[in-house]
Design an enzyme around this catalytic site. Structure first.
Site, PDB file in Angstrom:
ATOM      1  N   ASP A  38      25.642 -59.288 -31.306  1.00 15.85           N
ATOM      2  CA  ASP A  38      26.913 -58.928 -30.673  1.00 15.85           C
ATOM      3  C   ASP A  38      27.019 -57.415 -30.562  1.00 15.85           C
ATOM      4  O   ASP A  38      26.426 -56.674 -31.360  1.00 15.85           O
ATOM      5  CB  ASP A  38      28.091 -59.476 -31.484  1.00 15.85           C
ATOM      6  CG  ASP A  38      29.341 -59.661 -30.633  1.00 15.85           C
ATOM      7  OD1 ASP A  38      29.628 -60.818 -30.253  1.00 15.85           O
ATOM      8  OD2 ASP A  38      30.019 -58.663 -30.344  1.00 15.85           O
ATOM      9  N   ASN A  91      25.017 -66.242 -24.437  1.00  9.07           N
ATOM     10  CA  ASN A  91      26.446 -66.493 -24.308  1.00  9.07           C
ATOM     11  C   ASN A  91      27.275 -65.245 -24.011  1.00  9.07           C
ATOM     12  O   ASN A  91      28.390 -65.344 -23.512  1.00  9.07           O
ATOM     13  CB  ASN A  91      26.924 -67.157 -25.610  1.00  9.07           C
ATOM     14  CG  ASN A  91      28.420 -67.123 -25.783  1.00  9.07           C
ATOM     15  OD1 ASN A  91      29.151 -67.892 -25.152  1.00  9.07           O
ATOM     16  ND2 ASN A  91      28.906 -66.220 -26.636  1.00  9.07           N
ATOM     17  N   TYR A 157      32.256 -61.966 -11.363  1.00  7.54           N
ATOM     18  CA  TYR A 157      32.097 -63.021 -12.366  1.00  7.54           C
ATOM     19  C   TYR A 157      31.549 -64.296 -11.727  1.00  7.54           C
ATOM     20  O   TYR A 157      30.611 -64.915 -12.246  1.00  7.54           O
ATOM     21  CB  TYR A 157      33.445 -63.299 -13.034  1.00  7.54           C
ATOM     22  CG  TYR A 157      33.366 -64.170 -14.264  1.00  7.54           C
ATOM     23  CD1 TYR A 157      33.164 -63.616 -15.522  1.00  7.54           C
ATOM     24  CD2 TYR A 157      33.507 -65.555 -14.168  1.00  7.54           C
ATOM     25  CE1 TYR A 157      33.098 -64.413 -16.660  1.00  7.54           C
ATOM     26  CE2 TYR A 157      33.442 -66.356 -15.297  1.00  7.54           C
ATOM     27  CZ  TYR A 157      33.238 -65.778 -16.539  1.00  7.54           C
ATOM     28  OH  TYR A 157      33.164 -66.575 -17.662  1.00  7.54           O
ATOM     29  N   LYS A 161      27.868 -65.884 -12.557  1.00  7.89           N
ATOM     30  CA  LYS A 161      27.741 -67.210 -13.157  1.00  7.89           C
ATOM     31  C   LYS A 161      26.986 -68.181 -12.250  1.00  7.89           C
ATOM     32  O   LYS A 161      26.263 -69.060 -12.739  1.00  7.89           O
ATOM     33  CB  LYS A 161      29.118 -67.763 -13.533  1.00  7.89           C
ATOM     34  CG  LYS A 161      29.820 -66.976 -14.640  1.00  7.89           C
ATOM     35  CD  LYS A 161      29.004 -66.941 -15.927  1.00  7.89           C
ATOM     36  CE  LYS A 161      29.774 -66.306 -17.078  1.00  7.89           C
ATOM     37  NZ  LYS A 161      29.005 -66.282 -18.348  1.00  7.89           N
ATOM     38  N   ILE A 190      38.720 -71.490 -21.626  1.00  8.87           N
ATOM     39  CA  ILE A 190      38.698 -71.784 -23.058  1.00  8.87           C
ATOM     40  C   ILE A 190      39.532 -70.751 -23.801  1.00  8.87           C
ATOM     41  O   ILE A 190      39.515 -69.567 -23.452  1.00  8.87           O
ATOM     42  CB  ILE A 190      37.242 -71.771 -23.598  1.00  8.87           C
ATOM     43  CG1 ILE A 190      36.334 -72.660 -22.724  1.00  8.87           C
ATOM     44  CG2 ILE A 190      37.199 -72.197 -25.063  1.00  8.87           C
ATOM     45  CD1 ILE A 190      36.668 -74.125 -22.720  1.00  8.87           C
ATOM     46  N   THR A 192      39.852 -68.198 -25.937  1.00 11.85           N
ATOM     47  CA  THR A 192      39.013 -67.215 -26.611  1.00 11.85           C
ATOM     48  C   THR A 192      39.633 -65.834 -26.434  1.00 11.85           C
ATOM     49  O   THR A 192      40.504 -65.634 -25.580  1.00 11.85           O
ATOM     50  CB  THR A 192      37.596 -67.179 -26.012  1.00 11.85           C
ATOM     51  OG1 THR A 192      37.674 -66.675 -24.671  1.00 11.85           O
ATOM     52  CG2 THR A 192      36.951 -68.563 -26.007  1.00 11.85           C
TER      53      THR A 192
END
Length: 251
Positions: A38, A91, A157, A161, A190, A192
């Protein structure tokens, strides 16, 4: 728990929060040694420490997904710490600016593509050779429902993707015979930090209505799908895209 990932080594990017964090915990519970990669050192170290406190094995590697040298470093550190690499979950991702194409910030575009698309390629570029050394492995690339459909004011984005889905298919074709499976997961919206930091409460409420199930997803719900795809239970699944989206794409 059946320890379906016992003796496996898994590298997860963006594992300091959200879906990556939930995936790291779930993999560790199932017996895998975890490389927590990360850009946020505090968050990443916290996840690695928590895995160890729970009796698992983990290291933290401070990496920027958009830097190919860092992608190589994360794989090198995995092999150095645990002797091999069996599983990778690419991810790490960012949301980027919100604007239509004709007004979109060029630097914003470049950054989103660098992290969300090039970052996945950089990861695979170094993960694949490491996996080939031990006879194969499994890679899951985190796409999105926006890897299948558009979303106004998110051109970078959406493009990134969609690219991740294509890259996944290519990787699967190239390495299937060599024992590496590559699949993509497409989460809906989601709950997050990525959403909370970028969207107002009003927008979040609106997004709930876009999912026929009537709510946003939980990171753990995505992690369960990722766990299945990297496990031997998914041994004949390769080059596929799986939505986990509460019915969003069914509309």
């Amino acid at each position: 728990m059946d320890k379906s990932l016992k003796n496996k080594v898994a590298l997860i990017t963006g594992a300091g929060s959200g879906i990556g964090k939930s995936t790291a915990f779930l993999f560790a519970e199932n017996g895998a040694s975890i490389v927590v990669a990360d850009i946020n050192e505090a968050h990443g170290k916290q996840v690695a420490d928590e895995i160890k406190q729970r009796g698992g094995k983990a290291i933290f590697v401070n990496v920027d997904a958009s830097n190919p040298a860092d992608a190589r470093k994360s794989v090198d550190e995995a092999v150095k710490a645990f002797g091999k690499l069996d599983i990778a979950v690419n991810n790490a991702g960012i949301g980027g600016p919100a604007a239509p194409i004709g007004e979109y910030d060029i630097e914003g575009w470049n950054k989103v593509i660098a992290v969300n698309l090039s970052g996945v390629f950089y990861g695979m570029r170094y993960q694949v050779p490491a996996m080939l050394k031990n006879g194969g492995g499994a890679i899951v690339n985190m796409a999105s429902i926006l890897g299948q459909v558009g979303f106004a004011t998110s051109p970078a984005y959406v493009a990134a993707k969609h690219g991740v889905v294509g890259l996944t298919k290519n990787g699967a074709l190239e390495y299937a015979a060599l024992g590496i499976r590559v699949n993509a997961v497409g989460p809906g919206f989601i709950k997050t930090p990525l959403l909370d930091d970028n969207l107002s409460p009003d927008v979040l409420e609106f997004l709930k209505t876009k999912h026929p199930i009537g709510r946003l997803g939980e990171p753990e719900e995505v992690a369960q799908l990722v766990l299945f795809l990297v496990s031997d239970n998914a041994s004949f699944i390769n080059g596929s895209y799986y939505a986990v989206d509460g019915g969003y794409l069914a509309q």
